[in-house]
Design a protein around this motif. Structure first.
Motif, PDB file in Angstrom:
ATOM      1  N   THR A   1       0.855  -1.182   0.000  1.00  0.00           N
ATOM      2  CA  THR A   1       0.000   0.000   0.000  1.00  0.00           C
ATOM      3  C   THR A   1       0.889   1.229   0.000  1.00  0.00           C
ATOM      4  O   THR A   1       1.713   1.412   0.899  1.00  0.00           O
ATOM      5  CB  THR A   1      -0.915   0.009   1.235  1.00  0.00           C
ATOM      6  OG1 THR A   1      -1.689  -1.194   1.239  1.00  0.00           O
ATOM      7  CG2 THR A   1      -1.840   1.207   1.213  1.00  0.00           C
ATOM      8  N   LEU A   2       0.713   2.066  -1.018  1.00  0.00           N
ATOM      9  CA  LEU A   2       1.527   3.267  -1.132  1.00  0.00           C
ATOM     10  C   LEU A   2       0.934   4.370  -0.271  1.00  0.00           C
ATOM     11  O   LEU A   2      -0.295   4.504  -0.170  1.00  0.00           O
ATOM     12  CB  LEU A   2       1.585   3.723  -2.589  1.00  0.00           C
ATOM     13  CG  LEU A   2       2.180   2.727  -3.588  1.00  0.00           C
ATOM     14  CD1 LEU A   2       2.174   3.332  -4.988  1.00  0.00           C
ATOM     15  CD2 LEU A   2       3.579   2.330  -3.194  1.00  0.00           C
ATOM     16  N   PRO A   3       1.772   5.193   0.330  1.00  0.00           N
ATOM     17  CA  PRO A   3       1.251   6.322   1.106  1.00  0.00           C
ATOM     18  C   PRO A   3       0.663   7.387   0.177  1.00  0.00           C
ATOM     19  O   PRO A   3       0.935   7.416  -1.030  1.00  0.00           O
ATOM     20  CB  PRO A   3       2.480   6.843   1.846  1.00  0.00           C
ATOM     21  CG  PRO A   3       3.637   6.370   1.055  1.00  0.00           C
ATOM     22  CD  PRO A   3       3.226   5.100   0.392  1.00  0.00           C
ATOM     23  N   GLU A   4      -0.149   8.245   0.743  1.00  0.00           N
ATOM     24  CA  GLU A   4      -0.775   9.295  -0.060  1.00  0.00           C
ATOM     25  C   GLU A   4       0.249  10.279  -0.612  1.00  0.00           C
ATOM     26  O   GLU A   4      -0.015  10.957  -1.605  1.00  0.00           O
ATOM     27  CB  GLU A   4      -1.815  10.033   0.778  1.00  0.00           C
ATOM     28  CG  GLU A   4      -3.019   9.187   1.106  1.00  0.00           C
ATOM     29  CD  GLU A   4      -4.060   9.965   1.898  1.00  0.00           C
ATOM     30  OE1 GLU A   4      -4.003  11.215   1.910  1.00  0.00           O
ATOM     31  OE2 GLU A   4      -4.928   9.311   2.489  1.00  0.00           O
ATOM     32  N   SER A   5       1.402  10.355   0.009  1.00  0.00           N
ATOM     33  CA  SER A   5       2.428  11.291  -0.446  1.00  0.00           C
ATOM     34  C   SER A   5       3.224  10.769  -1.648  1.00  0.00           C
ATOM     35  O   SER A   5       4.083  11.470  -2.160  1.00  0.00           O
ATOM     36  CB  SER A   5       3.383  11.596   0.707  1.00  0.00           C
ATOM     37  OG  SER A   5       3.988  10.411   1.160  1.00  0.00           O
ATOM     38  N   ALA A   6       2.928   9.558  -2.111  1.00  0.00           N
ATOM     39  CA  ALA A   6       3.652   8.989  -3.251  1.00  0.00           C
ATOM     40  C   ALA A   6       3.091   9.521  -4.567  1.00  0.00           C
ATOM     41  O   ALA A   6       1.885   9.677  -4.730  1.00  0.00           O
ATOM     42  CB  ALA A   6       3.547   7.472  -3.228  1.00  0.00           C
ATOM     43  N   ASP A   7       3.998   9.794  -5.502  1.00  0.00           N
ATOM     44  CA  ASP A   7       3.620  10.209  -6.850  1.00  0.00           C
ATOM     45  C   ASP A   7       3.523   8.955  -7.710  1.00  0.00           C
ATOM     46  O   ASP A   7       4.527   8.398  -8.137  1.00  0.00           O
ATOM     47  CB  ASP A   7       4.660  11.175  -7.409  1.00  0.00           C
ATOM     48  CG  ASP A   7       4.316  11.679  -8.793  1.00  0.00           C
ATOM     49  OD1 ASP A   7       3.179  11.433  -9.262  1.00  0.00           O
ATOM     50  OD2 ASP A   7       5.179  12.326  -9.412  1.00  0.00           O
ATOM     51  N   GLN A   8       2.307   8.499  -7.967  1.00  0.00           N
ATOM     52  CA  GLN A   8       2.100   7.233  -8.656  1.00  0.00           C
ATOM     53  C   GLN A   8       2.488   7.279 -10.126  1.00  0.00           C
ATOM     54  O   GLN A   8       2.717   6.244 -10.743  1.00  0.00           O
ATOM     55  CB  GLN A   8       0.636   6.801  -8.518  1.00  0.00           C
ATOM     56  CG  GLN A   8       0.237   6.552  -7.086  1.00  0.00           C
ATOM     57  CD  GLN A   8      -1.209   6.156  -6.938  1.00  0.00           C
ATOM     58  OE1 GLN A   8      -1.952   6.099  -7.905  1.00  0.00           O
ATOM     59  NE2 GLN A   8      -1.617   5.894  -5.708  1.00  0.00           N
ATOM     60  N   ASN A   9       2.592   8.446 -10.708  1.00  0.00           N
ATOM     61  CA  ASN A   9       2.926   8.569 -12.134  1.00  0.00           C
ATOM     62  C   ASN A   9       4.417   8.427 -12.415  1.00  0.00           C
ATOM     63  O   ASN A   9       4.804   8.199 -13.554  1.00  0.00           O
ATOM     64  CB  ASN A   9       2.431   9.913 -12.674  1.00  0.00           C
ATOM     65  CG  ASN A   9       0.924  10.008 -12.606  1.00  0.00           C
ATOM     66  OD1 ASN A   9       0.225   9.019 -12.796  1.00  0.00           O
ATOM     67  ND2 ASN A   9       0.422  11.193 -12.309  1.00  0.00           N
ATOM     68  N   GLY A  10       5.259   8.533 -11.416  1.00  0.00           N
ATOM     69  CA  GLY A  10       6.698   8.510 -11.652  1.00  0.00           C
ATOM     70  C   GLY A  10       7.394   7.254 -11.165  1.00  0.00           C
ATOM     71  O   GLY A  10       8.609   7.257 -10.976  1.00  0.00           O
ATOM     72  N   ILE A  11       6.672   6.163 -10.963  1.00  0.00           N
ATOM     73  CA  ILE A  11       7.273   4.940 -10.432  1.00  0.00           C
ATOM     74  C   ILE A  11       8.185   4.310 -11.485  1.00  0.00           C
ATOM     75  O   ILE A  11       7.807   4.166 -12.639  1.00  0.00           O
ATOM     76  CB  ILE A  11       6.181   3.935 -10.002  1.00  0.00           C
ATOM     77  CG1 ILE A  11       5.347   4.538  -8.876  1.00  0.00           C
ATOM     78  CG2 ILE A  11       6.795   2.620  -9.566  1.00  0.00           C
ATOM     79  CD1 ILE A  11       4.167   3.690  -8.462  1.00  0.00           C
ATOM     80  N   GLU A  12       9.386   3.953 -11.065  1.00  0.00           N
ATOM     81  CA  GLU A  12      10.358   3.298 -11.947  1.00  0.00           C
ATOM     82  C   GLU A  12      10.826   2.006 -11.300  1.00  0.00           C
ATOM     83  O   GLU A  12      10.971   1.933 -10.077  1.00  0.00           O
ATOM     84  CB  GLU A  12      11.565   4.215 -12.180  1.00  0.00           C
ATOM     85  CG  GLU A  12      11.244   5.480 -12.926  1.00  0.00           C
ATOM     86  CD  GLU A  12      12.460   6.373 -13.104  1.00  0.00           C
ATOM     87  OE1 GLU A  12      13.524   6.055 -12.517  1.00  0.00           O
ATOM     88  OE2 GLU A  12      12.342   7.373 -13.806  1.00  0.00           O
ATOM     89  N   ALA A  13      11.072   0.984 -12.135  1.00  0.00           N
ATOM     90  CA  ALA A  13      11.534  -0.304 -11.625  1.00  0.00           C
ATOM     91  C   ALA A  13      12.646  -0.835 -12.514  1.00  0.00           C
ATOM     92  O   ALA A  13      12.645  -0.624 -13.723  1.00  0.00           O
ATOM     93  CB  ALA A  13      10.375  -1.298 -11.586  1.00  0.00           C
TER      94      ALA A  13
END
Length: 147
Positions: A108-120
């Motif tokens: 579960t990601l926190p609300e402060s995470a920017d979901q559009n910039g996730i890199e793996a």
């Protein structure tokens, strides 16, 4: 013939049959049963830096094509579906511990995470996921003057 482990140092003063409990201990402490009771999912490290959240998943022996990352609302799921490969050289294993046929880990990601910039990226058996923080959630430091 069945071999039963016996521990003479085990003081069981309250037991009616002192050797009876040893039989069950030897059965349930056997690696055959304990291996099947342990879930087979890779371990994860979760850390935070000033402007990112970091997830590292230890999954050696896989390729980056084996992973499937998905994001639904604020839950990120990492799934692996690996087909078993039958080699021409079949071996009889006495014990086989490092095989991931399939697993799913969800975070579960926190609300402060920017979901559009996730890199793996997958490197040296470790899946590294970097999740940027939103600008308003980044750690800000400043010097406070003492009066």
């Amino acid at each position: 013939m069945t071999l039963v482990k016996f521990n003479p140092n085990n003081n069981q003063k309250n037991s009616f049959l002192p050797g009876f409990n040893d039989v069950f201990d030897s059965i349930f402490n056997d690696t055959f049963f304990s291996d099947r009771l342990v879930s087979r999912v890779p371990a994860a490290n979760i850390s935070e830096s000033q402007d990112h959240y970091h997830i590292e998943l230890a999954a050696p022996g896989l390729t980056k094509e084996d992973f499937k990352l998905s994001l639904e609302r604020n839950v990120m799921s990492i799934a692996v579906e690996q087909s078993s490969k039958n080699d021409a050289q079949e071996r009889n294993f006495n014990k086989r511990e490092f095989s991931y046929n399939s697993f799913v880990r969800s975070f579960t990601l926190p609300e402060s995470a920017d979901q559009n910039g996730i890199e793996a990226k997958y490197e040296n058996g470790v899946l590294c996921i970097n999740i940027p923080k939103r600008e308003d959630a980044k750690i800000q430091t400043r010097q406070i003057e003492i009066k």
